[in-house]
Design an enzyme around this catalytic site. Structure first.
Site, PDB file in Angstrom:
ATOM      1  N   ASP A 110     -42.562 -53.325  21.883  1.00 25.87           N
ATOM      2  CA  ASP A 110     -42.344 -51.926  22.285  1.00 25.87           C
ATOM      3  C   ASP A 110     -42.531 -51.865  23.794  1.00 25.87           C
ATOM      4  O   ASP A 110     -43.318 -52.628  24.356  1.00 25.87           O
ATOM      5  CB  ASP A 110     -43.355 -50.994  21.595  1.00 25.87           C
ATOM      6  CG  ASP A 110     -42.832 -49.565  21.483  1.00 25.87           C
ATOM      7  OD1 ASP A 110     -42.785 -49.040  20.366  1.00 25.87           O
ATOM      8  OD2 ASP A 110     -42.466 -48.982  22.528  1.00 25.87           O
ATOM      9  N   CYS A 236     -35.428 -37.948  16.662  1.00 25.75           N
ATOM     10  CA  CYS A 236     -36.609 -37.166  16.289  1.00 25.75           C
ATOM     11  C   CYS A 236     -36.972 -36.170  17.382  1.00 25.75           C
ATOM     12  O   CYS A 236     -37.444 -35.072  17.114  1.00 25.75           O
ATOM     13  CB  CYS A 236     -37.793 -38.092  16.024  1.00 25.75           C
ATOM     14  SG  CYS A 236     -37.535 -39.148  14.596  1.00 25.75           S
ATOM     15  N   CYS A 411     -31.415 -23.732  28.707  1.00 26.50           N
ATOM     16  CA  CYS A 411     -31.662 -24.368  27.405  1.00 26.50           C
ATOM     17  C   CYS A 411     -32.884 -25.262  27.583  1.00 26.50           C
ATOM     18  O   CYS A 411     -33.675 -25.050  28.493  1.00 26.50           O
ATOM     19  CB  CYS A 411     -30.440 -25.156  26.933  1.00 26.50           C
ATOM     20  SG  CYS A 411     -30.044 -26.553  27.981  1.00 26.50           S
TER      21      CYS A 411
END
Lengths: 453, 101
Positions: A110, A236, A411
């Site tokens: 990672d 996600c 936004c």
């Protein structure tokens, strides 16, 4: 709201104590590893009818008591190695179980750092590790559960250039990543190296799980020879995810990896598990076998190491390997303003309308005062509302129609606002401008207490 | 013909966020009922269930890349893809593959 002197002092003191704590933890970790090594060396010659040490027999006794797993299953597990790519929502529970159950060598890849908004699902990490590499955090957690296994840290992004070298050192690969190019790359690399791949995915309230490239079964490309359009790839960070959903899929990934490593049971190859958390339904479906025409594992021209290393996964899938949010540039500079300029317009009480084009459930999380929520998909139908809001603002301010009432669009990050302004220009709202960087830039540049998500 | 159609992995968003649809589909040539294939069903779904962004569901006369089609819990590749012949009470699932984690 600025931090008080008292708050700053407490934070400084906590940081300094945490620093010392980390150093002590590191020292304890090293001593513990050394102790384990010494004990293992002492006991290594002494076995009791099988290859497990006295320590192993006691630690893994509940596995040994399973007739279908037994000593041989545990011994296989202890001699196996598993690589988990991604220490996020899927990788967290997978790593915890793989470390606990005694996979001999456990690798973690990672390149990300732990963030506060990871913690609701990435349960291997804790608050003390915020801002630190996920690999360090996950490795420390694995070592604290089981100091007798080898935990290997790969603190880098997996790319076509380093994947062969890293993945070749392991028997089983777990794909716990969060994007399409990584999934193609990891599957292809498993094909080149001949390794089984346990692939899990979860977004929103749904999860999917299968085992690729196992025992003559299909690879990822057999199922998905053509990549999906980028707009079909939910993330996600945009679509949300219920924390326990990747948790379940990650646990199932650990289970499949354990079965493959221990050489027990019937791995989920040529089948796929689909989890629908909302309706509490799990279905296991039969999927196609290996395709002879597959560009990776097919018979005609299987992928070579060199082809793999030179393959451009980002352009193949039209999306980046890392999950940095998209930054569109659709509008000319004069159709955009920065959050700083916008905040000045508010301060100067300039007449304006602010349209927030995020979905309504985003608007409910946080919004700027006096903004009008018109989600982008409904913009076309709700143009009259903008016209009447502009008119009302002009009347309130006692302005002539046609005089300069600003129309601003915001936004979350400044992409949808550009799409909206493009459309508004087309529909005759020629003065519409979007706020560059959206509410995130507002939080960053104007109001540090403005919530981000 | 009574069929159960299910949409998942985000495809349900294209049909008013409804995941399960019990539908009655008949394929006729003139007055005569003929066999219903997956190709016919896809055209029917596109016309009757997909409310927005049809390009997120179909490409040409098949599903777009990244959509798995399951007929009675079995990959349609194994039953003949577009030529799969449907029968009374079949369950057809359309699921978009997920990448997140």
């Amino acid at each position: 709201m600025a931090e008080s002197e008292e708050e700053r002092r407490i934070i400084r003191e906590m940081e300094s104590l945490n620093d010392s704590k980390r150093k002590i933890d590191d020292q304890i970790g090293l001593l513990q590893a050394r102790l384990v090594q010494i004990r293992q060396n002492n006991h290594s010659t002494k076995t009791y009818g099988n290859e497990l040490s006295s320590h192993d027999i006691y630690r893994y006794s509940r596995h040994l008591l399973l007739p279908s797993f037994a000593v041989q299953g545990q011994a296989n597990l202890l001699n196996s190695s598993v690589l988990v790519v991604g220490a996020g929502g899927l990788g967290s529970p997978a790593l915890l179980y793989l470390a606990a159950c005694g996979v001999g060598r456990l690798g973690i890849v990672d390149h990300d750092v732990v963030e506060l908004n990871n913690l609701h699902r990435q349960i291997i990490h804790n608050e003390a590790y915020i801002g630190r590499p996920k690999v360090e955090s996950a490795a420390a957690a694995c070592r604290s559960i089981n100091s007798t296994i080898q935990v290997v840290e790969h603190k880098e992004a997996l790319r076509a250039t380093n994947a062969l070298e890293i993945m070749s050192k392991y028997d089983v690969i777990l794909d716990a990543t969060d994007n399409a190019p990584s999934r193609y790359m990891i599957s292809d690399c498993c094909v080149v190296l001949g390794k089984p791949l346990v692939s899990g995915a979860a977004v929103g309230l749904e999860g999917q799980l299968t085992v690729y490239n196992y025992n003559g079964g299909p690879c990822y490309r057999c199922l998905f020879p053509t990549p999906p359009p980028t707009t079909a790839c939910q993330r996600c960070s945009d679509s949300g995810v219920l924390g326990v959903v990747p948790g379940i899929i990650g646990c199932l990934q650990a289970l499949e990896a354990v079965k493959i490593s221990a050489k027990v049971g019937d791995p989920l190859s040529e089948r796929m598990l689909l989890l629908d958390a909302m309706s509490a339904r799990i279905r296991i479906v039969k999927i196609r076998g290996r395709s002879q025409q597959c560009k990776a594992c097919g018979d005609t021209s299987p992928l070579t190491r060199q082809q793999f290393e030179e393959f451009d996964y980002e352009s193949f899938t039209q999306s980046p390997l890392s999950t940095t949010p998209l930054k569109l540039k659709l509008l000319p500079g004069d159709a955009r303003i920065s959050s700083k300029e916008f905040s000045k317009k508010i301060k100067d009480a300039e007449p304006h309308i602010l349209v927030d084009v995020r979905p309504s459930h985003h608007y409910k999380i946080v919004s700027l005062p006096r903004s009008l929520n018109i989600p982008l998909p409904s913009l076309e139908d709700r143009l009259p509302e903008i016209s009447s809001a502009l008119k009302k603002e002009q009347e309130c301010r006692g302005l002539d129609s046609g005089s300069g009432t600003g129309l601003y669009v915001v936004c979350r990050r400044g992409n949808d606002s550009q799409r909206a302004v493009e459309y508004l220009h087309k529909m005759g709202f020629s003065t519409a401008k979007d706020i560059i960087g959206g509410l995130e830039s507002w939080a960053f540049d104007i109001d540090p207490n403005f919530p981000t998500y | 013909m009574q069929l159960t159609l299910e949409f998942g992995g985000g495809l349900e968003l294209l049909c008013n966020s409804v995941k399960i649809h019990s539908v009655d589909v008949d394929h006729k040539v003139g007055e005569e009922k003929v066999q219903l294939t997956m190709k016919d069903l896809l055209a029917w779904v596109r016309k009757n269930l997909i409310k927005e962004r049809p390009e997120m569901f179909m490409k040409g006369d098949s599903v777009r890349p990244g959509v798995l089609v399951l007929v009675n819990d079995c990959d349609w590749e194994l039953s003949g893809q577009l030529d799969t012949i449907l029968e009374e009470k079949d369950v057809v699932v359309f699921i978009s593959t997920l990448h997140g984690g």
